[in-house]
Design a protein around this motif. Sequence first.
Motif, short mmCIF file in Angstrom:
data_model
loop_
_atom_site.label_atom_id
_atom_site.label_comp_id
_atom_site.label_asym_id
_atom_site.label_seq_id
_atom_site.Cartn_x
_atom_site.Cartn_y
_atom_site.Cartn_z
N VAL B 17 12.35 32.51 -13.82
CA VAL B 17 13.46 33.60 -14.06
C VAL B 17 12.94 34.47 -12.62
CG1 VAL B 17 13.25 36.16 -14.73
CG2 VAL B 17 13.36 33.98 -16.61
N LEU B 18 11.50 34.40 -12.07
CA LEU B 18 10.76 34.92 -10.62
C LEU B 18 10.24 33.24 -9.91
CD1 LEU B 18 9.09 37.67 -12.27
CD2 LEU B 18 11.67 37.99 -10.93
N GLY B 40 15.85 39.47 -12.45
CA GLY B 40 15.03 39.32 -12.48
C GLY B 40 14.41 40.53 -12.85
N GLY B 209 15.80 35.53 -8.73
CA GLY B 209 14.51 35.84 -9.23
C GLY B 209 13.98 35.38 -7.64
#
Lengths: 257, 299
Positions: B17-18, B40, B209
């Motif tokens: 996600v990041l 994100g 992200g």
Amino acid sequence: MTHDGFGAAVSDTATMIDRSIRLTRRNVDTLFVSILLPLLMMALFVYVFGGAISTGTEYINYVVPGILLLTTGYGASNTAMAVADDMTTGMIDRLRSLPIRSFAVLTGHVTASVARNAISTAIVLLASLAMGFRPNAGPLDWLGAIGLLVLYVVALSWLAAALGVIAKSVESASTLSFFMLFVPYLSSAFVQVETMPAFLRPISQHQPITPVIETVRGFLTGTGLNGTGWVALAWCTGLFLFSFTLATVLFRRRARG
Amino acid sequence: MIVEAVGLRKSFGPTSVLEGVDLAVPEGSVLALLGPNGAGKTTIVRILTTLARPDEGHATIAGYDVVREPAKVRGVISLTGQHAAVDDNQTGLENLVMVGRLMHLGHGRARQRAQELLEQFALTGAMNRRAKTYSGGMSRRLDLAMSLVARPRVIFLDEPTTGLDPASRLTMWDAIGDLVRDGTTILLTTQYLEEADRLADRIVLLDKGRITASGTADALKTQIGGERIELYFADEVVARKAAGLLGGLADGPLLNLPSDGTAAHLHHVLDQLRDEGLLPSRVSSHRPTLDDVFLTLTA
């Protein structure tokens, strides 16, 4: 403005108890149903099924302890739903991003649950007296019965809180807590275990609710405890410790993502 | 820097996600995290508000580490999430007093602070009504008010106006504007370019992200390409002649000309056209919008 120490924990918990009780009071439908349903169940068992069930005593004297435990099951499933509601709305992020003790939120729910149960149990008990329940218990017996019921409700409420934390929605919390309503039927609550088929007897005899019911029945009808008291106490204490730990650990983990 | 994050990474299972996010927000400024759904944004907010742990990297708020000192961080921040976090079955006043008590203001002070906030957010008239009777805009205002009870130093607003009607959005922007004037540091996420443009000192553009661009709204607009002048002529013949003189792209009677955006350049262009007798009937000047920035950088 201190966020540390015992005083802060007590104050946070008191605030959350206030909240949960206020929310409970305003959720009139739920409160009404959780009192009415056990009353209907009691009427059903005493007046409809009771005549066909032989327990060697007046059936109402046999069944009231079971109804009392059934009542607490309804109360607990409401608790699971209230906790799930917090967990699935933004409320939990708000509360968790505040500098408060994480168990304060759940303690609020559990305390409201115990209060709710105390009221509905008292009403059910009064109704049972009107319907012909004749307890044969001294003050110490009453104290014992009430003490055990309170411990049982506290333990069950923490279990309900844990289920509420696990549930992904209010609906699934309601489904998950369904078994709490079901388990009392597989106990000595409504019929004697000896009348059940052989494969069911060991389950019914040794599941936690049977000793609790037997003990409450022993206290209220003066038939003696036959050693079930300690078993019931052990079950309730164990269930409480297990559920409390489960609920608080899951609560902390769930919101941590 | 009151908010500082270095190399934040986070995965949920196999989904990353990041992928290494750095942020730095000076005290008293407004930072907007701008990006589409799934970029994100919310995960960053959850990490900075101690609700989620980063897999890698670290972050501090007012010098407190979000992983090691979550309680201290919670003492200086507030969070207003995507969904109004109010108790529908409590009144506006009760909701606010509850938060005040949880912040250990004491009952009297909690009540007093609640009244101040109800006043500030134009909710005094509705304070004794249950929150479930509030409109969407009122709920959001109550939600924001609840996050301000303890005068936090850093306010996190996760999509503060998503789902609001235009009038409620304007009211919300005004309320946020007031906080900025009071010197509060704000980190907000939004999908609305207009919102970022209007509220933020600096914008961080986030996609999948990663940070794809950051800077002031103006800097971002300049970054993706310059301004241009549009000249409208009597017909396409004149437009083509003008293109022969000045360069640029003729499109029917319209000539599109790159520009540095200065008045001097426009003046120079018009002087040249007048000398050749090719004066346009209409002139307009265009700066890229944040929408252009967004579409260019997240394409």
